[in-house]
Motif scaffolding. Sequence first.
Motif, PDB file in Angstrom:
ATOM      1  N   SER A  21      60.742 -18.980  17.141  1.00  0.00           N
ATOM      2  CA  SER A  21      59.627 -17.618  17.377  1.00  0.00           C
ATOM      3  C   SER A  21      60.778 -16.599  17.936  1.00  0.00           C
ATOM      4  O   SER A  21      61.623 -17.070  18.770  1.00  0.00           O
ATOM      5  CB  SER A  21      58.607 -18.095  18.155  1.00  0.00           C
ATOM      6  OG  SER A  21      57.822 -19.190  17.695  1.00  0.00           O
ATOM      7  N   CYS A  22      60.320 -15.427  17.554  1.00  0.00           N
ATOM      8  CA  CYS A  22      61.061 -14.081  18.446  1.00  0.00           C
ATOM      9  C   CYS A  22      59.837 -13.283  18.560  1.00  0.00           C
ATOM     10  O   CYS A  22      59.829 -12.631  17.662  1.00  0.00           O
ATOM     11  CB  CYS A  22      62.377 -13.743  17.375  1.00  0.00           C
ATOM     12  SG  CYS A  22      62.817 -11.930  17.835  1.00  0.00           S
ATOM     13  N   ALA A  23      59.879 -12.713  19.782  1.00  0.00           N
ATOM     14  CA  ALA A  23      58.984 -11.798  20.029  1.00  0.00           C
ATOM     15  C   ALA A  23      59.366 -10.536  20.464  1.00  0.00           C
ATOM     16  O   ALA A  23      60.293 -10.568  21.409  1.00  0.00           O
ATOM     17  CB  ALA A  23      57.753 -12.247  21.081  1.00  0.00           C
ATOM     18  N   ALA A  24      59.014  -9.000  19.801  1.00  0.00           N
ATOM     19  CA  ALA A  24      59.590  -8.177  20.195  1.00  0.00           C
ATOM     20  C   ALA A  24      58.711  -7.132  21.372  1.00  0.00           C
ATOM     21  O   ALA A  24      57.461  -7.363  21.025  1.00  0.00           O
ATOM     22  CB  ALA A  24      59.874  -7.125  19.037  1.00  0.00           C
ATOM     23  N   SER A  25      59.390  -6.690  22.095  1.00  0.00           N
ATOM     24  CA  SER A  25      58.229  -5.862  23.150  1.00  0.00           C
ATOM     25  C   SER A  25      58.998  -4.774  23.562  1.00  0.00           C
ATOM     26  O   SER A  25      60.120  -4.666  23.332  1.00  0.00           O
ATOM     27  CB  SER A  25      57.880  -6.823  24.548  1.00  0.00           C
ATOM     28  OG  SER A  25      59.202  -7.218  25.082  1.00  0.00           O
ATOM     29  N   GLY A  26      58.320  -3.874  24.118  1.00  0.00           N
ATOM     30  CA  GLY A  26      58.883  -2.499  24.714  1.00  0.00           C
ATOM     31  C   GLY A  26      58.223  -1.194  23.745  1.00  0.00           C
ATOM     32  O   GLY A  26      57.098  -1.405  23.407  1.00  0.00           O
ATOM     33  N   SER A  27      58.906  -0.420  23.747  1.00  0.00           N
ATOM     34  CA  SER A  27      58.570   0.858  23.139  1.00  0.00           C
ATOM     35  C   SER A  27      59.001   0.956  21.747  1.00  0.00           C
ATOM     36  O   SER A  27      59.703   1.184  21.286  1.00  0.00           O
ATOM     37  CB  SER A  27      59.178   2.067  23.850  1.00  0.00           C
ATOM     38  OG  SER A  27      58.753   3.419  23.384  1.00  0.00           O
ATOM     39  N   ILE A  28      57.670   0.477  21.019  1.00  0.00           N
ATOM     40  CA  ILE A  28      57.957   0.253  19.609  1.00  0.00           C
ATOM     41  C   ILE A  28      56.924   0.962  18.659  1.00  0.00           C
ATOM     42  O   ILE A  28      55.732   1.010  18.934  1.00  0.00           O
ATOM     43  CB  ILE A  28      57.622  -1.264  19.267  1.00  0.00           C
ATOM     44  CG1 ILE A  28      58.752  -2.008  20.021  1.00  0.00           C
ATOM     45  CG2 ILE A  28      57.633  -1.451  17.675  1.00  0.00           C
ATOM     46  CD1 ILE A  28      58.504  -3.732  19.996  1.00  0.00           C
ATOM     47  N   PHE A  29      57.403   1.706  17.898  1.00  0.00           N
ATOM     48  CA  PHE A  29      56.617   2.694  17.019  1.00  0.00           C
ATOM     49  C   PHE A  29      56.396   1.880  15.666  1.00  0.00           C
ATOM     50  O   PHE A  29      55.247   1.715  15.259  1.00  0.00           O
ATOM     51  CB  PHE A  29      57.271   3.981  16.751  1.00  0.00           C
ATOM     52  CG  PHE A  29      56.403   4.742  15.628  1.00  0.00           C
ATOM     53  CD1 PHE A  29      56.797   4.699  14.259  1.00  0.00           C
ATOM     54  CD2 PHE A  29      55.196   5.419  16.086  1.00  0.00           C
ATOM     55  CE1 PHE A  29      56.196   5.424  13.458  1.00  0.00           C
ATOM     56  CE2 PHE A  29      54.388   5.927  15.092  1.00  0.00           C
ATOM     57  CZ  PHE A  29      55.103   6.126  13.762  1.00  0.00           C
ATOM     58  N   SER A  30      57.498   1.189  14.976  1.00  0.00           N
ATOM     59  CA  SER A  30      57.380   0.280  13.984  1.00  0.00           C
ATOM     60  C   SER A  30      58.395  -0.556  13.901  1.00  0.00           C
ATOM     61  O   SER A  30      59.692  -0.182  14.316  1.00  0.00           O
ATOM     62  CB  SER A  30      57.363   1.340  12.763  1.00  0.00           C
ATOM     63  OG  SER A  30      57.231   0.639  11.461  1.00  0.00           O
ATOM     64  N   ILE A  31      58.325  -1.753  13.467  1.00  0.00           N
ATOM     65  CA  ILE A  31      59.510  -2.730  12.984  1.00  0.00           C
ATOM     66  C   ILE A  31      59.509  -2.710  11.511  1.00  0.00           C
ATOM     67  O   ILE A  31      58.822  -3.280  10.836  1.00  0.00           O
ATOM     68  CB  ILE A  31      58.937  -4.069  13.666  1.00  0.00           C
ATOM     69  CG1 ILE A  31      58.744  -4.094  15.042  1.00  0.00           C
ATOM     70  CG2 ILE A  31      60.124  -5.090  13.372  1.00  0.00           C
ATOM     71  CD1 ILE A  31      58.517  -5.220  16.009  1.00  0.00           C
ATOM     72  N   VAL A  32      60.623  -2.204  11.148  1.00  0.00           N
ATOM     73  CA  VAL A  32      60.932  -2.313   9.604  1.00  0.00           C
ATOM     74  C   VAL A  32      61.233  -3.598   9.069  1.00  0.00           C
ATOM     75  O   VAL A  32      60.572  -3.976   8.068  1.00  0.00           O
ATOM     76  CB  VAL A  32      61.946  -1.337   9.371  1.00  0.00           C
ATOM     77  CG1 VAL A  32      62.371  -1.357   7.878  1.00  0.00           C
ATOM     78  CG2 VAL A  32      61.594   0.174   9.991  1.00  0.00           C
ATOM     79  N   ALA A  33      62.223  -4.367   9.624  1.00  0.00           N
ATOM     80  CA  ALA A  33      62.369  -5.739   9.223  1.00  0.00           C
ATOM     81  C   ALA A  33      62.765  -6.556  10.416  1.00  0.00           C
ATOM     82  O   ALA A  33      63.361  -6.215  11.441  1.00  0.00           O
ATOM     83  CB  ALA A  33      63.500  -5.521   8.360  1.00  0.00           C
ATOM     84  N   MET A  34      62.627  -7.700  10.183  1.00  0.00           N
ATOM     85  CA  MET A  34      62.993  -8.778  11.160  1.00  0.00           C
ATOM     86  C   MET A  34      63.513  -9.981  10.633  1.00  0.00           C
ATOM     87  O   MET A  34      63.526 -10.301   9.340  1.00  0.00           O
ATOM     88  CB  MET A  34      61.774  -9.651  12.185  1.00  0.00           C
ATOM     89  CG  MET A  34      61.002  -8.164  12.767  1.00  0.00           C
ATOM     90  SD  MET A  34      59.680  -9.038  13.764  1.00  0.00           S
ATOM     91  CE  MET A  34      60.576  -9.337  15.272  1.00  0.00           C
TER      92      MET A  34
END
Length: 120
Positions: A21-34
Amino acid sequence: QVQLVESGGGLVQAGGSLRLSCAASGSIFSIVAMGWYRQAPGKQRELVADITSGGSTVYADSVKGRFTISRDNAKNTVYLQMNSLKPEDTAVYYCKAYIIGGTYYGMDYWGKGTLVTVSS
């Protein structure tokens, strides 16, 4: 500031399964690809699998039919289900995401990696 935190690595016997698993956090407007990359000792880092926000996926030939990438957009999280693991899958697995931040500027972010060891 954006952070990617991976989890789920470990030691498994050949033929076994693991889920990363990988979780993104912080100042995020949009995640285009992971996506997931891996680096084995003495080798270059290579793409394992990638998924866009719309669900389009790409896999390395070596993992097709064994690994499945998925993501939960609401949780800013990407998963890698790894089945039928082989000793040659042993590597440090890194999460990567192309994120447009709060300033509307996009860039790649990397996690610190999680070790997957497959014993024969």
